[in-house]
Design an enzyme around this catalytic site. Sequence first.
Site, PDB file in Angstrom:
ATOM      1  N   ASP A  64       0.687  -1.471  -0.103  1.00 41.53           N
ATOM      2  CA  ASP A  64      -0.080   0.091   0.320  1.00 41.53           C
ATOM      3  C   ASP A  64       0.631   1.568  -0.009  1.00 41.53           C
ATOM      4  O   ASP A  64       0.652   2.389  -0.037  1.00 41.53           O
ATOM      5  CB  ASP A  64      -0.597  -0.085   1.319  1.00 41.53           C
ATOM      6  CG  ASP A  64      -2.148   1.144   0.968  1.00 41.53           C
ATOM      7  OD1 ASP A  64      -2.554   1.160   0.381  1.00 41.53           O
ATOM      8  OD2 ASP A  64      -2.600   1.935   2.155  1.00 41.53           O
ATOM      9  N   CYS A 123     -21.549  -8.384  -7.307  1.00 47.23           N
ATOM     10  CA  CYS A 123     -22.670  -7.261  -6.769  1.00 47.23           C
ATOM     11  C   CYS A 123     -23.807  -7.731  -7.183  1.00 47.23           C
ATOM     12  O   CYS A 123     -24.810  -6.975  -6.383  1.00 47.23           O
ATOM     13  CB  CYS A 123     -21.713  -5.894  -7.329  1.00 47.23           C
ATOM     14  SG  CYS A 123     -20.584  -5.484  -6.228  1.00 47.23           S
ATOM     15  N   CYS A 173     -23.401   6.317   0.953  1.00 47.63           N
ATOM     16  CA  CYS A 173     -22.287   7.221   1.064  1.00 47.63           C
ATOM     17  C   CYS A 173     -22.775   8.861   1.432  1.00 47.63           C
ATOM     18  O   CYS A 173     -23.999   9.150   0.652  1.00 47.63           O
ATOM     19  CB  CYS A 173     -22.100   6.893  -0.500  1.00 47.63           C
ATOM     20  SG  CYS A 173     -20.060   8.625  -0.767  1.00 47.63           S
TER      21      CYS A 173
END
Length: 376
Positions: free
Chosen positions: A136, A190, A200
């Site tokens: 990362d 999904c 969100c």
Amino acid sequence: MNEPEDSLEARLKRMAGDLGFADCRICRADEPWAAGERLEAFVERGHHGEMGWMETTLERRKAPTAMWADAKSAVMLAMNYGPPASPLPQLEMREHGNISVYARGADYHDLIKKKLKQLARDFAETSGEEVKVFVDTAPLMEKPLAEKAGLGWQGKHTNLVSREHGSWLFLGAILTAAELQPDEAEEDHCGSCRACLDICPTDAFPAPYQLDARRCISYLTIEHAGPIPAEFRAPMGNRIYGCDDCLAICPWNKFARTSAEHKLWARAELKLPELEDLAALDDEGFREVFAGSPIKRTGRNRMLRNVLIAIGNSGEPRLVGGSVVPHLDDEAPVVRGAAVWALSRLDMARFESERARRAGDESDEGVKAEWALTPR
């Protein structure tokens, strides 16, 4: 894919399991892929915000072989960091600062990198091949590689989703010059679900599988250095470091298990710190409280900015005198500006009084603009 028990791939996966990784899969690192084009489009749209390093390292990020020309295979590792319970109810605890689940324990960079280096060293000794380790912090796109290797798929929230671990996975990668047998890529599961998009709080997804980081609370609270744009302050609620909403709502989390890695949950004091306590931290206190945590890299000023926004959203006027007003004199303009906003939210009479007394002496244009704004 089932390898012979004595194969290099099987031994590698056994070693990974012994080190505490939840899964280990393999893919080719030297094949063409569409992820580079998607990243280029992301940057061209400006969705990376102030993360200029994404633009400057774009060419290196577009393919694993741009990082290392001799890379033939990518060994992708996943570590489960599943929390004991959903963090979503904690968003209602407005006098506490909500910290993203991944940052509530030990710094995962240190935790995973140590294990990755051990695995890479053992593999190199066994195979005689060169290796490079990534966690990362280097320009390598781990999520598309993880999908290609079969660890999961990139969901509509752009994060990796696993049928076994939901959305709670840390990723690490080992590139190697070895020609390893790849696993099958994972398919997208999904379906028609929009849960992560609809939850969100700042509408950061312009479309499924696309993220505009400039609207994302994780980006705003961690990467963004300046004042939080006014339109996103109220939606931040008590989120002072990151945001887990799109991860936590994922239906695949029903299969997730609490992480067995105790270091990820060893720092209980980081779970829900009180905003009042955080507002009192000076630089030394900040570094002491968040020692060993990824939060430390954010710095005291950015954290205090976030804390003051959360205080402004707390609905607690009692915090004005001890936690807000002292920061109207803070050395950092980004902290002073956030304190002005918090005051306007919690105590209108005090705001008008302090504005009349202070606004004319303010030297920073950004803070002057905060005093000039109509309270809301």
